[in-house]
Design a protein around this motif. Structure first.
Motif, PDB file in Angstrom:
ATOM      1  N   CYS A  27      20.313  -9.326  44.814  1.00 57.23           N
ATOM      2  CA  CYS A  27      20.815 -10.565  44.223  1.00 57.23           C
ATOM      3  C   CYS A  27      19.687 -11.425  43.663  1.00 57.23           C
ATOM      4  O   CYS A  27      19.935 -12.337  42.870  1.00 57.23           O
ATOM      5  N   ARG A  28      18.454 -11.173  44.057  1.00 61.81           N
ATOM      6  CA  ARG A  28      17.319 -11.981  43.611  1.00 61.81           C
ATOM      7  C   ARG A  28      16.489 -11.290  42.535  1.00 61.81           C
ATOM      8  O   ARG A  28      15.485 -11.844  42.088  1.00 61.81           O
ATOM      9  N   LEU A  29      16.879 -10.093  42.126  1.00 60.59           N
ATOM     10  CA  LEU A  29      16.087  -9.349  41.155  1.00 60.59           C
ATOM     11  C   LEU A  29      16.464  -9.737  39.729  1.00 60.59           C
ATOM     12  O   LEU A  29      17.628 -10.033  39.437  1.00 60.59           O
ATOM     13  N   ASP A  30      15.472  -9.718  38.849  1.00 59.76           N
ATOM     14  CA  ASP A  30      15.771  -9.911  37.434  1.00 59.76           C
ATOM     15  C   ASP A  30      16.312  -8.608  36.855  1.00 59.76           C
ATOM     16  O   ASP A  30      16.367  -7.577  37.530  1.00 59.76           O
ATOM     17  N   GLU A  31      16.732  -8.638  35.586  1.00 54.73           N
ATOM     18  CA  GLU A  31      17.381  -7.482  34.986  1.00 54.73           C
ATOM     19  C   GLU A  31      16.473  -6.250  34.963  1.00 54.73           C
ATOM     20  O   GLU A  31      16.909  -5.127  35.205  1.00 54.73           O
ATOM     21  N   GLY A  32      15.193  -6.444  34.669  1.00 54.37           N
ATOM     22  CA  GLY A  32      14.274  -5.310  34.621  1.00 54.37           C
ATOM     23  C   GLY A  32      14.084  -4.654  35.969  1.00 54.37           C
ATOM     24  O   GLY A  32      14.128  -3.425  36.097  1.00 54.37           O
ATOM     25  N   SER A  33      13.892  -5.477  37.008  1.00 57.85           N
ATOM     26  CA  SER A  33      13.710  -4.935  38.357  1.00 57.85           C
ATOM     27  C   SER A  33      14.998  -4.295  38.872  1.00 57.85           C
ATOM     28  O   SER A  33      14.965  -3.260  39.534  1.00 57.85           O
ATOM     29  N   LEU A  34      16.140  -4.920  38.548  1.00 56.42           N
ATOM     30  CA  LEU A  34      17.417  -4.383  38.989  1.00 56.42           C
ATOM     31  C   LEU A  34      17.679  -3.023  38.349  1.00 56.42           C
ATOM     32  O   LEU A  34      18.209  -2.109  38.988  1.00 56.42           O
ATOM     33  N   ARG A  35      17.292  -2.880  37.100  1.00 57.82           N
ATOM     34  CA  ARG A  35      17.486  -1.610  36.416  1.00 57.82           C
ATOM     35  C   ARG A  35      16.713  -0.491  37.104  1.00 57.82           C
ATOM     36  O   ARG A  35      17.201   0.642  37.219  1.00 57.82           O
ATOM     37  N   GLN A  36      15.525  -0.787  37.588  1.00 58.31           N
ATOM     38  CA  GLN A  36      14.745   0.216  38.296  1.00 58.31           C
ATOM     39  C   GLN A  36      15.394   0.589  39.634  1.00 58.31           C
ATOM     40  O   GLN A  36      15.409   1.756  40.024  1.00 58.31           O
ATOM     41  N   ARG A  37      15.956  -0.408  40.340  1.00 52.56           N
ATOM     42  CA  ARG A  37      16.584  -0.129  41.620  1.00 52.56           C
ATOM     43  C   ARG A  37      17.863   0.680  41.451  1.00 52.56           C
ATOM     44  O   ARG A  37      18.259   1.435  42.348  1.00 52.56           O
ATOM     45  N   ARG A  38      18.540   0.521  40.303  1.00 57.03           N
ATOM     46  CA  ARG A  38      19.802   1.223  40.083  1.00 57.03           C
ATOM     47  C   ARG A  38      19.616   2.730  39.949  1.00 57.03           C
ATOM     48  O   ARG A  38      20.594   3.474  40.006  1.00 57.03           O
ATOM     49  N   ARG A  39      18.404   3.179  39.753  1.00 57.73           N
ATOM     50  CA  ARG A  39      18.170   4.620  39.776  1.00 57.73           C
ATOM     51  C   ARG A  39      18.547   5.214  41.128  1.00 57.73           C
ATOM     52  O   ARG A  39      18.968   6.359  41.227  1.00 57.73           O
ATOM     53  N   ARG A  40      18.388   4.422  42.179  1.00 58.77           N
ATOM     54  CA  ARG A  40      18.648   4.892  43.544  1.00 58.77           C
ATOM     55  C   ARG A  40      20.035   4.487  44.051  1.00 58.77           C
ATOM     56  O   ARG A  40      20.385   4.772  45.190  1.00 58.77           O
ATOM     57  N   LEU A  41      20.798   3.792  43.210  1.00 50.09           N
ATOM     58  CA  LEU A  41      22.090   3.260  43.633  1.00 50.09           C
ATOM     59  C   LEU A  41      23.100   3.492  42.513  1.00 50.09           C
ATOM     60  O   LEU A  41      22.998   2.897  41.445  1.00 50.09           O
ATOM     61  N   GLN A  42      24.071   4.377  42.750  1.00 49.06           N
ATOM     62  CA  GLN A  42      25.006   4.774  41.708  1.00 49.06           C
ATOM     63  C   GLN A  42      26.450   4.595  42.169  1.00 49.06           C
ATOM     64  O   GLN A  42      26.718   4.286  43.334  1.00 49.06           O
TER      65      GLN A  42
END
Length: 341
Positions: free
Chosen positions: A84-99
């Motif tokens: 919830c605290r990540l910006d769009e760029g950081s969130l995009r990187q985390r979404r690689r591990r969360l589908q």
């Protein structure tokens, strides 16, 4: 609940309130409390099933975890990092591990893209793969989910429902995630295909050490695939426990009623067990009742239920219940001591 070292996802007091806007100026006059203070965790390699009636907030919860819906408040800690605290760029990187695997395999796939392009798109967008390496990885994903390579050039409308869902699973696996949110992945499929998809998910979990948040209506399906189960009602968790704890000795009256409504394949056991019929319907999430949200339909309601919101308490090791009367379960309480499941 305190997070254990093997916790991959921890949701803390998550809320998703949709504003109700009216008038020319679109002023806020209220809010729909789709998810209202949910806390739970998912451990590495386990499947947490989420069950409840339609409108209980299951799908909104799954989408909020991936931030496909913006949470109003709370924390979503994935591998120790608050999404919830990540910006769009950081969130995009985390979404690689969360589908996510969506409920409708047709509407979740681009009808203008071929099957191979749907599966390879995450690899191109996130990994920048091209050429032969991309083709080999796409072919490997097709083989992993049991899709014949002859379907590579076909469009979604040329595939069956089960094949489309396998395509959605292949797309979710493309970036090697550690957690997959499964939003009723078999409810739109024929019964004969449902078991194949669930068995595929279990096999993929065994081979890849995946964690699942498995959202479903089908209680028997959830029992088959889940390690622990969370029961939701009107945006809140009513009961959370290991699978056998939920199905063999439920402590919340809503869980008992939910299990009694599900048919059993054994006619003798079905005829012998007691069914609990809840009166009325689920309250409006824009105007939930005070105190316990289940108080308007609960057969064991008493005065305190209308006044105080019950905390999610641990009544047995690992068995959490949000009910003022669940610790009174036993002979004469109105709750069966042993579930027929």
């Amino acid at each position: 609940m305190t997070a254990e070292p093997d916790t991959i996802l921890k949701v803390v007091d998550l809320k998703v309130h949709f504003p109700i806007l009216r008038g020319v100026l679109q002023r806020k006059v209220g809010s729909v409390k789709a998810v209202d203070g949910v806390t739970f965790e998912v451990r590495r390699g386990e499947t947490l099933g989420v069950v409840g009636e339609s409108g209980s907030g299951k799908t909104t919860l799954g989408r909020a975890i991936l931030k496909l819906v913006q949470p109003t408040a709370g924390q979503v800690l994935f591998e120790g990092q608050d999404l919830c605290r990540l910006d769009e760029g950081s969130l995009r990187q985390r979404r690689r591990r969360l589908q996510m695997i969506f409920q409708d395999p047709y509407s979740s796939l681009n009808p203008r893209m071929r099957a191979e392009d749907i599966v390879s798109e995450p690899l191109v967008v996130h990994g920048g793969e091209r050429g032969q390496a991309l083709d080999e990885r796409t072919a490997e994903l097709f083989e992993t989910v049991g899709l014949d390579l002859q379907f590579r050039r076909r469009y979604p409308h040329e595939l069956s429902g089960g094949q489309r869902q396998r395509l959605g699973i292949a797309r979710a696996l493309a970036l090697n995630p550690s957690l997959i949110v499964c939003d009723e992945p078999v409810s739109a499929l024929d019964v004969s295909i449902q078991a194949q998809i669930v068995n595929l998910l279990k096999e993929l979990q065994r081979l890849r050490k995946l964690s699942y948040l498995f959202i479903a209506h089908d209680l028997s399906m959830v029992r088959h695939i889940s390690d622990r189960v969370a029961v939701m009602y009107l945006g809140r968790i009513m009961e959370l426990a290991a699978r056998d704890g939920i199905y063999n000795r439920p402590l919340h009256p809503y869980t008992v009623a939910l299990l009694s409504a599900a048919p059993l394949p054994d006619p003798g056991r079905e005829a012998a067990r007691r069914h609990i019929v809840l009166t009325g319907g689920m309250p409006n999430p824009a105007d939930p009742p005070p105190g316990c949200v289940f108080s308007t339909r609960c057969p064991l309601v008493k005065d305190i239920c209308h006044e105080q919101v019950p905390a999610l308490r641990e009544l047995r090791p690992g068995h959490f219940v949000a009910c003022h009367r669940s610790d009174e379960a036993g002979p004469g309480s109105g709750l069966p001591a042993i579930s027929p499941w």
